[in-house]
Scaffold this motif. Structure first.
Motif, mmCIF file in Angstrom:
data_model
loop_
_atom_site.group_PDB
_atom_site.id
_atom_site.type_symbol
_atom_site.label_atom_id
_atom_site.label_comp_id
_atom_site.label_asym_id
_atom_site.label_seq_id
_atom_site.Cartn_x
_atom_site.Cartn_y
_atom_site.Cartn_z
ATOM 1 N N LYS A 1 -8.379 -10.136 -5.839
ATOM 2 C CA LYS A 1 -7.565 -9.822 -4.659
ATOM 3 C C LYS A 1 -7.907 -10.768 -3.509
ATOM 4 O O LYS A 1 -7.020 -11.288 -2.814
ATOM 5 C CB LYS A 1 -7.836 -8.370 -4.232
ATOM 6 C CG LYS A 1 -6.797 -7.809 -3.289
ATOM 7 C CD LYS A 1 -7.274 -6.545 -2.598
ATOM 8 C CE LYS A 1 -7.533 -5.416 -3.570
ATOM 9 N NZ LYS A 1 -7.812 -4.145 -2.832
ATOM 10 N N PRO B 1 -18.395 -1.012 2.285
ATOM 11 C CA PRO B 1 -17.567 -0.194 3.195
ATOM 12 C C PRO B 1 -18.288 0.303 4.463
ATOM 13 O O PRO B 1 -17.608 0.786 5.367
ATOM 14 C CB PRO B 1 -17.153 1.001 2.323
ATOM 15 C CG PRO B 1 -17.505 0.642 0.913
ATOM 16 C CD PRO B 1 -18.571 -0.392 0.969
ATOM 17 N N LYS C 1 -3.866 0.523 9.948
ATOM 18 C CA LYS C 1 -4.424 -0.655 9.275
ATOM 19 C C LYS C 1 -3.466 -1.845 9.395
ATOM 20 O O LYS C 1 -3.876 -2.974 9.678
ATOM 21 C CB LYS C 1 -4.666 -0.325 7.795
ATOM 22 C CG LYS C 1 -5.554 -1.320 7.098
ATOM 23 C CD LYS C 1 -5.489 -1.202 5.574
ATOM 24 C CE LYS C 1 -5.970 0.161 5.080
ATOM 25 N NZ LYS C 1 -6.042 0.168 3.583
ATOM 26 N N THR D 1 -8.410 3.582 8.243
ATOM 27 C CA THR D 1 -8.005 4.002 6.893
ATOM 28 C C THR D 1 -6.513 4.315 6.837
ATOM 29 O O THR D 1 -5.867 4.084 5.815
ATOM 30 C CB THR D 1 -8.790 5.250 6.447
ATOM 31 O OG1 THR D 1 -8.767 6.203 7.514
ATOM 32 C CG2 THR D 1 -10.232 4.888 6.137
ATOM 33 N N LEU E 1 -11.551 -6.689 -6.972
ATOM 34 C CA LEU E 1 -11.962 -7.122 -5.634
ATOM 35 C C LEU E 1 -11.936 -8.645 -5.437
ATOM 36 O O LEU E 1 -11.385 -9.153 -4.459
ATOM 37 C CB LEU E 1 -13.405 -6.622 -5.442
ATOM 38 C CG LEU E 1 -13.907 -6.317 -4.071
ATOM 39 C CD1 LEU E 1 -13.134 -5.159 -3.472
ATOM 40 C CD2 LEU E 1 -15.399 -5.952 -4.146
ATOM 41 N N GLU F 1 -11.909 -9.244 4.697
ATOM 42 C CA GLU F 1 -11.397 -8.073 3.957
ATOM 43 C C GLU F 1 -12.187 -7.864 2.664
ATOM 44 O O GLU F 1 -12.414 -6.730 2.242
ATOM 45 C CB GLU F 1 -9.896 -8.232 3.684
ATOM 46 C CG GLU F 1 -9.075 -8.154 4.969
ATOM 47 C CD GLU F 1 -7.862 -7.213 4.872
ATOM 48 O OE1 GLU F 1 -7.799 -6.372 3.957
ATOM 49 O OE2 GLU F 1 -6.980 -7.352 5.734
ATOM 50 N N TYR F 2 -12.608 -8.963 2.047
ATOM 51 C CA TYR F 2 -13.443 -8.857 0.842
ATOM 52 C C TYR F 2 -14.760 -8.157 1.176
ATOM 53 O O TYR F 2 -15.176 -7.216 0.480
ATOM 54 C CB TYR F 2 -13.700 -10.260 0.285
ATOM 55 C CG TYR F 2 -14.775 -10.324 -0.770
ATOM 56 C CD1 TYR F 2 -14.532 -9.887 -2.070
ATOM 57 C CD2 TYR F 2 -16.046 -10.822 -0.464
ATOM 58 C CE1 TYR F 2 -15.531 -9.940 -3.032
ATOM 59 C CE2 TYR F 2 -17.037 -10.883 -1.414
ATOM 60 C CZ TYR F 2 -16.782 -10.440 -2.705
ATOM 61 O OH TYR F 2 -17.776 -10.481 -3.657
ATOM 62 N N GLU G 1 0.827 -1.211 0.000
ATOM 63 C CA GLU G 1 0.000 0.000 0.000
ATOM 64 C C GLU G 1 0.858 1.256 0.000
ATOM 65 O O GLU G 1 0.527 2.251 -0.635
ATOM 66 C CB GLU G 1 -0.948 -0.014 1.214
ATOM 67 C CG GLU G 1 -2.020 -1.091 1.063
ATOM 68 C CD GLU G 1 -2.961 -1.202 2.253
ATOM 69 O OE1 GLU G 1 -2.836 -0.414 3.219
ATOM 70 O OE2 GLU G 1 -3.827 -2.094 2.229
ATOM 71 N N ASP H 1 -15.308 -6.202 3.611
ATOM 72 C CA ASP H 1 -15.015 -4.825 4.014
ATOM 73 C C ASP H 1 -14.782 -3.920 2.804
ATOM 74 O O ASP H 1 -15.162 -2.753 2.804
ATOM 75 C CB ASP H 1 -13.782 -4.808 4.919
ATOM 76 C CG ASP H 1 -13.749 -3.585 5.822
ATOM 77 O OD1 ASP H 1 -14.835 -3.136 6.261
ATOM 78 O OD2 ASP H 1 -12.651 -3.075 6.090
ATOM 79 N N GLU H 2 -14.186 -4.468 1.769
ATOM 80 C CA GLU H 2 -13.929 -3.663 0.570
ATOM 81 C C GLU H 2 -15.195 -3.509 -0.274
ATOM 82 O O GLU H 2 -15.446 -2.452 -0.843
ATOM 83 C CB GLU H 2 -12.793 -4.296 -0.251
ATOM 84 C CG GLU H 2 -11.455 -4.157 0.462
ATOM 85 C CD GLU H 2 -10.290 -4.819 -0.270
ATOM 86 O OE1 GLU H 2 -10.494 -5.348 -1.386
ATOM 87 O OE2 GLU H 2 -9.178 -4.807 0.290
ATOM 88 N N LYS H 3 -15.993 -4.556 -0.328
ATOM 89 C CA LYS H 3 -17.209 -4.509 -1.153
ATOM 90 C C LYS H 3 -18.321 -3.710 -0.467
ATOM 91 O O LYS H 3 -19.135 -3.077 -1.145
ATOM 92 C CB LYS H 3 -17.683 -5.940 -1.465
ATOM 93 C CG LYS H 3 -18.840 -5.986 -2.465
ATOM 94 C CD LYS H 3 -19.019 -7.356 -3.091
ATOM 95 C CE LYS H 3 -20.188 -7.344 -4.076
ATOM 96 N NZ LYS H 3 -20.454 -8.690 -4.619
#
Lengths: 216, 216
Positions: A95, B83, B95, B90, A92, B76-77, A80, B79-81
């Motif tokens: 990943k 939010p 993180k 952040t 997505l 995490e998937y 990152e 969380d990203e999809k």
């Protein structure tokens, strides 16, 4: 940056590959996991890493220095902060699959077979060498059989498609380790093809345990 | 979405909490880890998850259905999809620290103490109940002692500051599990305070093993 590691640590090996792929330099500080009862247990190191494990990355920002443990967290942090040579796909779903492949090694194989566990099996549970090896081989076989199936779905040149990802960074040190413990690997042709493919890259070659200054 | 899980699986428990915190619904499908030699070994389930482990999330996008293993990757998937109700800070450094705290459980404690490992210790290595418990307690103590130290640096109301993160989602199921195996937890007051704090939240209550329809 400083990377506290050990030449034979699979987890430190992962981070070394990540640094190399991204062209980042760090001062490598050796924490000898065996000598003197394990330097990872020294008060100075335990202050840096309360888990008494390698690796630890020390980096600095505008707030000062901070230390970070856990190789998976370190790799994603580096990815990152330094987006060049990305270690994860942007999509997505892709990943997530790459993370899952990496974790199939990092959460299911490596934790069962690292030094502190093997030491506990021998020192506390009295296992002999043959029983220790049986344990070691068992978890490698479980994990690699699953990984081989994942590769039939997702591999390209590397574990996931044609770019190197954190999945490869977990796979290669684990294969290195498995070879050291004489696990037969013929049953995993695609896994070994990906391993060999990665080993062609300088970033992997230079991260190899034998190439480290603390190798003995 | 479909979540293939099991009421007592710590890894499935993590994902249930994540879904609840985000207000997402999924069809929960029970994969009984003990009955019939373990339903996770059935050909149908192994096709979905070559690692023969729970949980598996099945989600769909414009390309069709896809399945995802490994609870950390799944969280995490999600969380990203989705939010809303973020599970990670952040800020880059924060993180990374949260991920490392989560992994201190998910990569160092849970892999050593999950069902398949305990079964192997008993069935293949012939450990008796006392020796199995000694093993179980040992890795909890190692992991929780380190986590307690991390909390003195980072905790607020929860494991990291005042928001629930994936670190809490790993901690709570592991404490639940440790209680089941009668690990004394008095030595970890801050860890237990955070556990109790989390248990106040409906998202955690509703994800508890006993609240699942396959609990027995």
């Amino acid at each position: 940056m400083k990377l506290f590691g050990y030449w034979r640590s699979s987890a430190a090996y992962r981070v070394r590959i990540a640094l190399n792929l991204k062209g980042l330099s760090a001062e490598h500080i050796s924490v000898h996991l065996v000598k003197n009862g394990g330097e990872q247990h020294s008060p100075e190191y335990a202050e840096l890493n309360p888990q008494h494990l390698v690796p630890t990355l020390v980096d600095s920002n505008e707030m000062g220095e901070f230390s970070l443990s856990q190789s998976m967290a370190i790799m994603e942090y580096l990815d990152e902060k330094h987006p060049q040579a990305p270690l994860l796909p942007t999509n997505l779903e892709d990943k997530a699959i790459v993370r899952a492949m990496a974790q199939s090694i990092a959460c299911e194989v490596h934790p069962l077979n690292n030094l502190r566990v093997l030491q506990y099996l021998v020192d506390e549970m009295g296992l002999d060498e043959a029983a220790k090896l049986k344990w070691y081989h068992h978890w490698i076989i479980q994990g690699f059989a699953a990984y081989e199936l994942l590769l039939t779905r997702y591999s390209g040149r590397y574990s996931f498609g044609d770019s190197v990802t954190i999945a490869d960074l977990c796979l290669v040190p684990q294969v290195y380790n498995a070879k050291r413990f004489n696990v037969p690997l013929e049953a995993y042709p695609e896994l070994m093809r990906v391993f060999d493919e990665c080993q062609q890259l300088d970033a992997f070659k230079q991260a190899a345990p034998e190439a480290q200054s603390d190798a003995s």
